[in-house]
Each structure stands twice: as structure tokens, then as C-alpha cells.
Design a protein around this motif. Structure first.
Motif, PDB file in Angstrom:
ATOM      1  N   SER A 276      25.186  58.292   8.380  1.00 11.26           N
ATOM      2  CA  SER A 276      26.506  59.098   8.538  1.00 11.26           C
ATOM      3  C   SER A 276      27.681  58.353   8.721  1.00 11.26           C
ATOM      4  N   GLY A 277      28.326  58.355   7.816  1.00 12.24           N
ATOM      5  CA  GLY A 277      29.430  58.341   8.158  1.00 12.24           C
ATOM      6  C   GLY A 277      29.912  57.779   9.712  1.00 12.24           C
ATOM      7  N   LEU A 278      29.951  58.993  10.499  1.00 13.56           N
ATOM      8  CA  LEU A 278      29.779  58.523  12.306  1.00 13.56           C
ATOM      9  C   LEU A 278      29.246  57.635  12.596  1.00 13.56           C
ATOM     10  N   PHE A 279      27.859  57.689  12.208  1.00 17.16           N
ATOM     11  CA  PHE A 279      27.439  56.540  13.302  1.00 17.16           C
ATOM     12  C   PHE A 279      27.794  55.063  12.583  1.00 17.16           C
ATOM     13  N   LYS A 280      27.761  55.126  11.381  1.00 16.48           N
ATOM     14  CA  LYS A 280      28.658  53.888  10.994  1.00 16.48           C
ATOM     15  C   LYS A 280      29.961  53.400  11.950  1.00 16.48           C
ATOM     16  N   SER A 281      30.504  54.302  11.949  1.00 17.10           N
ATOM     17  CA  SER A 281      32.122  54.064  12.491  1.00 17.10           C
ATOM     18  C   SER A 281      31.811  54.160  14.137  1.00 17.10           C
ATOM     19  N   PHE A 282      30.979  54.396  14.250  1.00 17.63           N
ATOM     20  CA  PHE A 282      30.199  53.662  16.008  1.00 17.63           C
ATOM     21  C   PHE A 282      30.491  52.439  16.380  1.00 17.63           C
ATOM     22  N   PHE A 283      29.342  52.192  14.777  1.00 18.58           N
ATOM     23  CA  PHE A 283      29.164  50.796  14.985  1.00 18.58           C
ATOM     24  C   PHE A 283      29.935  49.665  14.968  1.00 18.58           C
ATOM     25  N   ASP A 284      31.023  50.468  14.049  1.00 18.96           N
ATOM     26  CA  ASP A 284      31.878  49.408  13.881  1.00 18.96           C
ATOM     27  C   ASP A 284      33.149  48.967  14.600  1.00 18.96           C
ATOM     28  N   VAL A 285      33.141  50.055  15.574  1.00 20.15           N
ATOM     29  CA  VAL A 285      33.825  49.386  17.007  1.00 20.15           C
ATOM     30  C   VAL A 285      33.372  48.676  18.215  1.00 20.15           C
ATOM     31  N   ILE A 286      31.944  48.604  17.414  1.00 25.22           N
ATOM     32  CA  ILE A 286      31.381  48.081  18.909  1.00 25.22           C
ATOM     33  C   ILE A 286      31.292  46.560  18.291  1.00 25.22           C
ATOM     34  N   ASP A 287      31.786  44.911  19.279  1.00 20.57           N
ATOM     35  CA  ASP A 287      31.344  44.183  19.360  1.00 20.57           C
ATOM     36  C   ASP A 287      30.347  43.513  17.990  1.00 20.57           C
ATOM     37  N   PRO A 288      30.724  42.935  16.974  1.00 16.01           N
ATOM     38  CA  PRO A 288      29.666  42.144  16.277  1.00 16.01           C
ATOM     39  C   PRO A 288      28.168  41.829  16.861  1.00 16.01           C
ATOM     40  N   ASP A 289      29.102  41.319  18.321  1.00 16.19           N
ATOM     41  CA  ASP A 289      27.797  40.440  18.661  1.00 16.19           C
ATOM     42  C   ASP A 289      27.486  40.928  19.843  1.00 16.19           C
ATOM     43  N   ALA A 290      27.805  42.189  20.669  1.00 15.14           N
ATOM     44  CA  ALA A 290      27.472  42.784  21.446  1.00 15.14           C
ATOM     45  C   ALA A 290      25.832  43.236  21.413  1.00 15.14           C
ATOM     46  N   LEU A 291      25.129  43.698  20.017  1.00 10.17           N
ATOM     47  CA  LEU A 291      23.953  44.056  19.709  1.00 10.17           C
ATOM     48  C   LEU A 291      22.951  42.821  19.899  1.00 10.17           C
ATOM     49  N   SER A 292      23.734  41.444  19.834  1.00  6.77           N
ATOM     50  CA  SER A 292      23.086  41.413  18.955  1.00  6.77           C
ATOM     51  C   SER A 292      20.904  40.067  20.234  1.00  6.77           C
ATOM     52  N   GLY A 293      19.601  40.500  19.613  1.00  5.26           N
ATOM     53  CA  GLY A 293      18.761  39.908  20.816  1.00  5.26           C
ATOM     54  C   GLY A 293      18.399  41.506  21.520  1.00  5.26           C
ATOM     55  N   LYS A 294      18.983  42.823  21.110  1.00  9.39           N
ATOM     56  CA  LYS A 294      18.873  43.943  22.121  1.00  9.39           C
ATOM     57  C   LYS A 294      17.596  44.119  20.771  1.00  9.39           C
ATOM     58  N   PRO A 295      16.749  45.175  21.984  1.00 14.95           N
ATOM     59  CA  PRO A 295      15.110  45.995  21.014  1.00 14.95           C
ATOM     60  C   PRO A 295      16.048  47.286  20.603  1.00 14.95           C
ATOM     61  N   VAL A 296      15.739  47.784  19.416  1.00 17.89           N
ATOM     62  CA  VAL A 296      16.359  48.656  19.197  1.00 17.89           C
ATOM     63  C   VAL A 296      14.973  49.309  17.653  1.00 17.89           C
ATOM     64  N   LEU A 297      15.251  50.979  18.394  1.00 14.98           N
ATOM     65  CA  LEU A 297      14.185  51.332  17.621  1.00 14.98           C
ATOM     66  C   LEU A 297      14.932  52.391  16.469  1.00 14.98           C
ATOM     67  N   ILE A 298      15.543  52.906  15.450  1.00 10.47           N
ATOM     68  CA  ILE A 298      16.179  52.974  14.149  1.00 10.47           C
ATOM     69  C   ILE A 298      15.258  54.143  13.393  1.00 10.47           C
ATOM     70  N   ALA A 299      15.538  55.616  13.332  1.00  9.07           N
ATOM     71  CA  ALA A 299      14.773  56.983  13.658  1.00  9.07           C
ATOM     72  C   ALA A 299      16.757  57.622  12.316  1.00  9.07           C
ATOM     73  N   ALA A 300      15.645  58.615  11.306  1.00 11.39           N
ATOM     74  CA  ALA A 300      16.991  59.311  10.799  1.00 11.39           C
ATOM     75  C   ALA A 300      15.742  60.611  10.147  1.00 11.39           C
ATOM     76  N   THR A 301      16.807  61.506  10.538  1.00 10.38           N
ATOM     77  CA  THR A 301      16.432  63.380   9.841  1.00 10.38           C
ATOM     78  C   THR A 301      17.361  63.447   8.512  1.00 10.38           C
ATOM     79  N   GLY A 302      15.805  64.026   7.618  1.00 12.61           N
ATOM     80  CA  GLY A 302      16.798  64.822   6.151  1.00 12.61           C
ATOM     81  C   GLY A 302      15.356  66.138   6.097  1.00 12.61           C
TER      82      GLY A 302
END
Length: 224
Positions: free
Chosen positions: A85-111
Motif C-alpha cells: 500500500s502507499g501508506l506502507f511505503k510512505s512510512f518507510f520513506d520517512v525513516i532514515d535509509p540507514d536506520a534498519l541496516s542489519g535489523k531482522p525483518v519478517l515480511i507479510a501481506a494479505t490479499g
């Protein structure tokens, strides 16, 4: 440890939030963690303002601090136009690009249909690879017909186990680094802990066996 869940669901109740909650519960069953949920629906206006003026509102700033300070992330978005979603992408656009470096992430989606499941691989995984996060191998997609099906539960359990393993591993590594730092300090004062450095190195060498690539390749060739 801190586990932060980012849900981009728009409706109430939301299948996106339901999937996020199940993933969080399965993860905390495997490793103790304090869970915090960030509902992007509640931050939509502040996200839009941040994109136009460059300054996050108070609630958005708190959410960003939670995400960047987490030991692990679960991110879940509904599918819109075959992508996140645009809201999802926009949230991560306002976070510093280096802030998530090396952080464990589990990705998921619904449809609504299983036909959109590739959104995980062609949209979400590249996004977090760009942010240099460590994305767990198993991604979870839940279509309308998946709810109540055994297959979804299995994917949730597997993905949660992978995230918990990464979080626990990084936590252990952090404690090990702190202990190594203490040993170095003690060594500077002539303490008997000076021998801890080589011992720790030997322990790491014993735990991991490094096999040269040429040997691995030779082992795969037929011997007949």
C-alpha cells in the motif's frame, strides 16, 4: 528484547492486523520479547505532513523511534494494485535509509486472492533489501481462503521461528561483545581475564567449521 509490529491495514477489524498479531504471538512463543504494534492507519496524516515539510509529528516520531530501536520487526501490508500500500511505503520513506541496516525483518501481506502472493518477492523483499535489513527466508501471504487453513499456520510458525532465531542470535552476539569488552578492560589492568580473548576466539572457531568452496564443489561432483 523489543519486537515491533507494523500493520498497514485500513479497515476495522483488519485481516492485516490479524495476521500481524498471529505472527507476533508465534514469535514471542519462541523468544521472550516486548511487543509493540504500530498502526499506520492512525499515523496517515502525520506521515503525509512529514513527506511535505520534513518534520514528523509527535506520534509519528514515537513510532519511528520504536521501529528503529527494535530488535526485530514484523511488517504486514494489504495488497494494493499488485504491490504494497502507499501508506506502507510512505512510512518507510520517512525513516532514515540507514536506520534498519542489519535489523531482522519478517515480511507479510494479505490479499483477496492467492494470485497476488508474489508481492512478497517482487515488492516487499526488494524494499527491505534496499534498506539493508536482514529479511527472514520465509515470507507469509494470507489470501481470503487461507484463513482457517492448515497451510497458513505452518507458514506462520516457520517464519516466526526464523525471526526468533535471528533476534536471539543477535542478542547473544551483543552480550558476547560486551563480555569481550569487559575482558579487554580487565586485561589492561593486569587481570587474569586477559586469557579470555584467545579462549573466546577458539570457542568461535570450534563452533563454526569453514569449508573452502573448492572442497564443497568437489563433494558435489559424481564420483563414478
Amino acid at each position: 528484547m523489543k519486537l515491533v509490529v507494523v500493520s498497514a491495514g485500513l479497515s476495522v477489524p483488519s485481516s492485516t492486523r490479524l495476521l500481524a498479531d498471529r505472527l507476533a504471538a508465534a514469535t514471542t512463543e519462541r523468544t521472550p520479547a516486548e511487543v509493540r504494534v504500530v498502526e499506520l492507519r492512525d499515523l496517515a496524516v502525520e506521515i503525509a505532513h512529514n513527506l511535505t515539510n520534513g518534520f514528523p509529528g509527535r506520534n509519528l516520531a514515537t513510532a519511528i523511534d520504536a521501529v528503529t530501536g527494535a530488535d526485530g520487526l514484523i511488517v504486514v501490508t494489504p495488497v494494493f494494485s499488485a504491490s504494497y500500500s502507499g501508506l506502507f511505503k510512505s512510512f518507510f520513506d520517512v525513516i532514515d535509509p540507514d536506520a534498519l541496516s542489519g535489523k531482522p525483518v519478517l515480511i507479510a501481506a494479505t490479499g483477496g486472492s492467492a494470485r497476488h502472493s508474489l508481492v512478497l518477492e517482487h515488492a516487499l523483499r526488494p524494499l527491505f533489501a534496499h534498506l539493508r535489513a536482514v529479511v527472514v527466508p520465509t515470507a507469509v501471504y494470507a489470501a481470503s481462503e487461507d484463513w482457517g487453513a492448515e497451510g497458513l499456520r505452518g507458514r506462520i510458525e516457520r517464519a516466526a521461528g526464523e525471526l526468533a532465531g535471528l533476534m536471539a542470535g543477535l542478542s547473544t552476539a551483543g552480550r558476547g561483545s560486551a563480555a569481550a569488552g569487559d575482558g579487554s578492560t580487565a586485561a589492561g589492568h593486569g587481570s587474569s581475564a586477559a586469557g579470555g580473548g584467545p579462549s573466546a576466539a577458539r570457542a568461535v572457531e570450534d563452533a563454526f567449521e569453514v569449508v573452502p568452496f573448492a572442497e564443497q564443489l568437489a563433494a558435489l561432483r559424481p564420483t563414478g
